[in-house]
Motif scaffolding. Structure first.
Motif, PDB file in Angstrom:
ATOM      1  N   THR A 114       0.834  -1.201   0.000  1.00  0.00           N
ATOM      2  CA  THR A 114       0.000   0.000   0.000  1.00  0.00           C
ATOM      3  C   THR A 114       0.865   1.246   0.000  1.00  0.00           C
ATOM      4  O   THR A 114       0.650   2.184  -0.768  1.00  0.00           O
ATOM      5  CB  THR A 114      -0.900   0.022   1.246  1.00  0.00           C
ATOM      6  OG1 THR A 114      -1.646  -1.194   1.307  1.00  0.00           O
ATOM      7  CG2 THR A 114      -1.850   1.203   1.196  1.00  0.00           C
ATOM      8  N   HIS A 134      -0.237  -5.444  -9.082  1.00  0.00           N
ATOM      9  CA  HIS A 134      -1.676  -5.298  -8.910  1.00  0.00           C
ATOM     10  C   HIS A 134      -2.425  -5.876 -10.102  1.00  0.00           C
ATOM     11  O   HIS A 134      -3.423  -6.577  -9.957  1.00  0.00           O
ATOM     12  CB  HIS A 134      -2.043  -3.812  -8.758  1.00  0.00           C
ATOM     13  CG  HIS A 134      -2.002  -3.342  -7.340  1.00  0.00           C
ATOM     14  ND1 HIS A 134      -1.147  -2.374  -6.894  1.00  0.00           N
ATOM     15  CD2 HIS A 134      -2.710  -3.741  -6.249  1.00  0.00           C
ATOM     16  CE1 HIS A 134      -1.337  -2.182  -5.598  1.00  0.00           C
ATOM     17  NE2 HIS A 134      -2.266  -2.990  -5.176  1.00  0.00           N
ATOM     18  N   ARG A 138      -5.225  -8.855 -10.055  1.00  0.00           N
ATOM     19  CA  ARG A 138      -6.584  -8.615 -10.533  1.00  0.00           C
ATOM     20  C   ARG A 138      -6.902  -9.524 -11.714  1.00  0.00           C
ATOM     21  O   ARG A 138      -7.993 -10.085 -11.809  1.00  0.00           O
ATOM     22  CB  ARG A 138      -6.752  -7.142 -10.915  1.00  0.00           C
ATOM     23  CG  ARG A 138      -8.146  -6.814 -11.380  1.00  0.00           C
ATOM     24  CD  ARG A 138      -8.475  -5.335 -11.255  1.00  0.00           C
ATOM     25  NE  ARG A 138      -7.308  -4.486 -11.065  1.00  0.00           N
ATOM     26  CZ  ARG A 138      -6.623  -3.964 -12.063  1.00  0.00           C
ATOM     27  NH1 ARG A 138      -6.958  -4.222 -13.317  1.00  0.00           N
ATOM     28  NH2 ARG A 138      -5.588  -3.179 -11.803  1.00  0.00           N
ATOM     29  N   LEU A 165     -12.316  -6.149 -10.158  1.00  0.00           N
ATOM     30  CA  LEU A 165     -12.002  -4.870  -9.511  1.00  0.00           C
ATOM     31  C   LEU A 165     -12.603  -4.820  -8.118  1.00  0.00           C
ATOM     32  O   LEU A 165     -11.960  -4.382  -7.153  1.00  0.00           O
ATOM     33  CB  LEU A 165     -12.551  -3.711 -10.345  1.00  0.00           C
ATOM     34  CG  LEU A 165     -11.717  -3.262 -11.537  1.00  0.00           C
ATOM     35  CD1 LEU A 165     -12.518  -2.334 -12.439  1.00  0.00           C
ATOM     36  CD2 LEU A 165     -10.457  -2.549 -11.045  1.00  0.00           C
ATOM     37  N   THR A 168     -10.591  -7.514  -5.667  1.00  0.00           N
ATOM     38  CA  THR A 168      -9.279  -7.074  -5.183  1.00  0.00           C
ATOM     39  C   THR A 168      -9.403  -5.790  -4.370  1.00  0.00           C
ATOM     40  O   THR A 168      -8.731  -5.622  -3.349  1.00  0.00           O
ATOM     41  CB  THR A 168      -8.304  -6.854  -6.348  1.00  0.00           C
ATOM     42  OG1 THR A 168      -8.873  -5.913  -7.263  1.00  0.00           O
ATOM     43  CG2 THR A 168      -8.033  -8.147  -7.080  1.00  0.00           C
ATOM     44  N   GLY A 169     -10.281  -4.894  -4.818  1.00  0.00           N
ATOM     45  CA  GLY A 169     -10.472  -3.647  -4.094  1.00  0.00           C
ATOM     46  C   GLY A 169     -10.978  -3.890  -2.697  1.00  0.00           C
ATOM     47  O   GLY A 169     -10.427  -3.358  -1.728  1.00  0.00           O
ATOM     48  N   SER A 172      -8.183  -5.737  -0.476  1.00  0.00           N
ATOM     49  CA  SER A 172      -7.053  -4.929  -0.029  1.00  0.00           C
ATOM     50  C   SER A 172      -7.508  -3.798   0.877  1.00  0.00           C
ATOM     51  O   SER A 172      -6.858  -3.491   1.875  1.00  0.00           O
ATOM     52  CB  SER A 172      -6.269  -4.393  -1.225  1.00  0.00           C
ATOM     53  OG  SER A 172      -7.090  -3.573  -2.025  1.00  0.00           O
TER      54      SER A 172
ATOM     55  N   GLY B 169     -14.932  -0.325  -0.003  1.00  0.00           N
ATOM     56  CA  GLY B 169     -13.600  -0.805  -0.368  1.00  0.00           C
ATOM     57  C   GLY B 169     -13.380  -0.748  -1.860  1.00  0.00           C
ATOM     58  O   GLY B 169     -12.376  -0.209  -2.334  1.00  0.00           O
ATOM     59  N   ASP B 173     -10.813   1.902  -3.514  1.00  0.00           N
ATOM     60  CA  ASP B 173      -9.642   1.271  -4.130  1.00  0.00           C
ATOM     61  C   ASP B 173      -9.621   1.521  -5.632  1.00  0.00           C
ATOM     62  O   ASP B 173      -8.565   1.768  -6.217  1.00  0.00           O
ATOM     63  CB  ASP B 173      -9.642  -0.227  -3.871  1.00  0.00           C
ATOM     64  CG  ASP B 173      -8.357  -0.885  -4.346  1.00  0.00           C
ATOM     65  OD1 ASP B 173      -7.392  -0.888  -3.573  1.00  0.00           O
ATOM     66  OD2 ASP B 173      -8.320  -1.358  -5.500  1.00  0.00           O
TER      67      ASP B 173
END
Lengths: 201, 201
Positions: A114, A134, A138, A165, A168-169, A172, B169, B173
DNA sequence: GAATCAATCAATCATTTGATTGAGACAATG
DNA sequence: CATTGTCTCAATCAAATGATTGATTGATTC
């Protein structure tokens, strides 16, 4: 070469670079990339500042080294469980388990990633390493969702790109947030992702 | 220079603090919190470093001021559209539109908020401001999902907490990631969120 | 008009910080 | 042994950086 030279004063260049990267990563976890100082790294490794500069010419190169080190670890973790021949459902559960494992065993990895992602906005050298990472992550979800739609285990109207999207969004970001009960939250997220994307029986 | 300022050499303390916060925010967008320097802020405001310290005693207080300023803006944006009496579907679309609007008109807000969120891990003063902000945002989704499950517009097996975590999120993100085609990606995400959470007709 | 206070600045301090220099230690090679 | 290349450090530099000091300016109060 030298198989094992336990605790000699002198170390090979490669070993030193690994030690430097490790120390830098620890400090980044503690104080952020912002609080990363060459002196602190040298002190933690137990070497002189000049020696540090001998192995890593500049601070810029140092950050790149850390990024490279993170990539190495992610790659290693990704390779541990083979994906070939598995069904979409098996693969996504494997992916979820991998993330659980990372969260449990190497929480610093995500913190540092991050932090690097932040800097990638301004540092193209870092971006060159972090962005593909990333994308790779993804893209793995994109492929899994494609496969899962085809074999009927996911919603037929699922958009692989959008779903990846979101996945993973959510994962994380869920980690980034409040340190308390991160693990519980992750489980909430993963469970809801299943209900959201899996085909209803 | 600032065109709308009446060119007065002396300003009231409040106005100066606002100007300082604004300048700091610009610099954070350009160089990150990491690259924030008191001198740069003073130069952009057009005042002496000592004057800056007169209004904001320390750099720590300065970062807190920026956090406070961000909270103010988010609160203002959140208040612009009334939620009362609207259905769950109307409310969530309102929420999506609000985010689109923020992304379009004030992209810096999200950048700075991310940057502050990073620092919140180590700075409790910043955490005290940023964490409630995130919680408030997420909680709005929790409430909307609760309402939507009750009135039948969302999946009956939806978990409001998990879904809200995924929503905020994914949205934040999605914004954090690659600068290119952010808007397109956001649309992919929002569309897929609808398919994932809305009740199938 | 004297006293008071908020706002401002030039100059400077005390550290911090990334980087360099020049010299020495140690191992391998011939 | 001498040479060569790798690795290490003490000492130091130059720039930057957050903060302070002491004095000045202009408005407000009494």
């Amino acid at each position: 070469m030298n198989p094992d030279q336990p605790n000699s004063k002198r170390e090979s260049g490669d070993d030193r670079r690994v030690a430097i990267a490790l120390a830098a990563r620890q400090i980044i976890v503690e104080k952020g990339l912002e609080g990363l100082r060459t002196r602190d790294i040298a002190a933690r490794v137990g070497i002189n500042i000049a020696t540090l500069h001998y192995h890593v010419p500049s601070k810029e190169a140092l950050v790149a080294l850390v990024a490279e080190s993170i990539r190495h670890d992610f790659r290693a973790q990704s390779m541990r469980h083979p994906r070939e021949g598995k069904s979409a459902l098996e693969q996504i559960h494997l992916e979820f388990d991998d993330f659980r494992e990372t969260v449990r065993d190497m929480p610093e990895l995500i913190i540092i990633l991050t932090e690097l992602g932040e800097r990638a906005r301004r540092d193209s050298a870092v971006a060159a390493i972090v962005t593909p990472l990333h994308q790779f992550w993804r893209n793995q979800f994109v492929e899994i969702y494609r496969l899962g739609i085809a074999d009927g285990s996911f919603r037929p109207d699922l958009d692989p790109e959008g779903a990846a999207l979101i996945t993973t969004g959510a994962m994380s970001d869920c980690w980034r947030q409040s340190t308390v009960s991160r693990v519980d939250r992750l489980e909430l997220v993963l469970a809801e992702l299943e209900r959201a994307f899996f085909r209803k029986s």
